[in-house]
Design an enzyme around this catalytic site. Sequence first.
Site, short mmCIF file in Angstrom:
data_model
loop_
_atom_site.label_atom_id
_atom_site.label_comp_id
_atom_site.label_asym_id
_atom_site.label_seq_id
_atom_site.Cartn_x
_atom_site.Cartn_y
_atom_site.Cartn_z
N TYR A 119 0.69 -1.15 -0.06
CA TYR A 119 -0.11 -0.15 -0.07
C TYR A 119 0.82 1.33 0.00
O TYR A 119 0.40 2.45 0.12
CB TYR A 119 -0.85 -0.02 1.13
CG TYR A 119 -1.90 -1.01 1.03
CD1 TYR A 119 -2.22 -1.56 -0.15
CD2 TYR A 119 -2.85 -1.33 2.21
CE1 TYR A 119 -3.46 -2.63 -0.07
CE2 TYR A 119 -3.95 -2.21 2.25
CZ TYR A 119 -4.07 -3.05 1.12
OH TYR A 119 -5.23 -3.90 0.98
N LYS A 166 4.89 -13.70 5.15
CA LYS A 166 4.86 -14.82 4.12
C LYS A 166 6.39 -14.74 3.43
O LYS A 166 6.64 -14.57 2.46
CB LYS A 166 4.04 -14.34 2.80
CG LYS A 166 3.65 -15.18 1.97
CD LYS A 166 2.76 -16.44 2.25
CE LYS A 166 2.78 -17.48 0.99
NZ LYS A 166 2.31 -18.73 1.46
N ASP A 198 -1.31 -17.62 4.64
CA ASP A 198 -2.28 -18.31 4.11
C ASP A 198 -2.82 -19.31 5.16
O ASP A 198 -4.20 -19.37 5.43
CB ASP A 198 -1.72 -18.98 2.97
CG ASP A 198 -0.69 -19.35 3.04
OD1 ASP A 198 0.01 -19.27 4.03
OD2 ASP A 198 -0.03 -20.20 2.09
N ASP A 222 -5.24 -5.97 6.66
CA ASP A 222 -6.39 -5.39 6.08
C ASP A 222 -7.35 -6.47 5.79
O ASP A 222 -8.57 -6.41 6.33
CB ASP A 222 -6.20 -4.60 4.73
CG ASP A 222 -7.17 -3.68 4.11
OD1 ASP A 222 -8.28 -3.65 5.12
OD2 ASP A 222 -7.10 -3.49 3.06
N ASP A 226 -10.56 -7.96 8.48
CA ASP A 226 -12.17 -8.11 8.27
C ASP A 226 -12.69 -9.57 8.30
O ASP A 226 -13.83 -9.71 8.70
CB ASP A 226 -12.05 -7.62 6.60
CG ASP A 226 -12.52 -6.11 6.65
OD1 ASP A 226 -12.04 -5.42 7.36
OD2 ASP A 226 -13.03 -5.87 5.64
MG MG Z 1 -10.01 -2.66 4.86
#
Ligand code: MG
Length: 325
Positions: A119, A166, A198, A222, A226
């Site tokens: 990001y 990772k 993962d 992120d 969620d």
């Molecule tokens: Mg988000």
Amino acid sequence: MHTIATIPGDGIGQEVMPAAIDVLEAIDAEFEFVEGEAGEHVNDREGTPLPERTRELARDADATLFGAAGDLAADIILPLRGEVGSFANVRPARAYPGVDAVAPETDLTFVRENTQGVYAGIEADVTADTKTLTRVVTREASRKILEYGFEYAREHDAERVTVAHKANVMRKTDGLFVEVAEEVAAEYGMAYDEALIDALAMHLVARPEEYDVIITPNLAGDVLSDLAAGLVGGLGLLPSANVGDDNALFEPVHGSAPDIAGQGIANPTAMILSASMLLEHLGYDEQADDVESAVLDTLEEGPRTADLGGDASTEAFTEAVVDRL
Ligand code: MG
Ligand code: NAI
């Protein structure tokens, strides 16, 4: 006395912010509240959803409470997180009593690196048909988030610290992240385990109750936070913090909820719990616990808002929380 900037924003942000302020006014602490304007109505009038004066309020305050944004969220909340110098995104996911949850034993917190990784915004057009993205991981930013995460775990008596990565594939970038994790853990004298992102996703669904504090790179945090929100009953109840070196911003995870905005029925739980995180951040630990307990008791005993099958208004729920304080 601490100064708190309050920025209600759009939609139900306007309805849940007063709830948080009522609660902060009911506890044993004095704050100065300064309200900042942001949102679609501001954009219509001034051509920007986040005027400089509102940025300045957030910059100058000891901490900021943000309500919710609508379609202009990216133009409001991202710059605001920048104004407070946020490097950590803290997202507790806890199954609340009286709330239907996929995994009712869940009680964990994500501490997500919030400045770099994929990001960092470094994308390029190689040709019309080929695009690239540069993933940035620095020792400095890794150290910052890992120190914050281990500190957070220590302060919350976490039973387990998990560092997600990772590094088996992204050997250099996540390799560095893991290297710094080992250093920081040694400095803190704390045990931790590493989890491949993962596999962690699978374990979180199968056995979420085994996790406590999970420190993650940006993108993984992120997505996985969620996922954890889904385990405990959705985004509508969850608070979050964006923490910087000497400033921070607290906000519910949910958005402006246009489908219910203006009806006075929004659930202010996420907003009030965000205020509780703010209290803890400013050192009002006892008051933060009191607020959290009052919210949990209200969720368990009622009255509840419509999203939880009740018929209480935002105000009635808030009053019930304030009464318990
Ligand atoms: Mg988000
Ligand atoms: P949303 O979180 O606003 O709403 C999703 C669903 O959850 C809706 O049915 C809504 O009624 C319900 N809900 C959310 N919060 C609730 C609460 N406190 N009480 C009761 N019900 C609640 O997400 P959605 O619908 O995807 O997006 C709506 C707008 O919000 C969009 O413009 C989006 O860009 C923006 N958004 C802003 C965010 C922010 O300000 N941080 C985060 C997510 C979305």
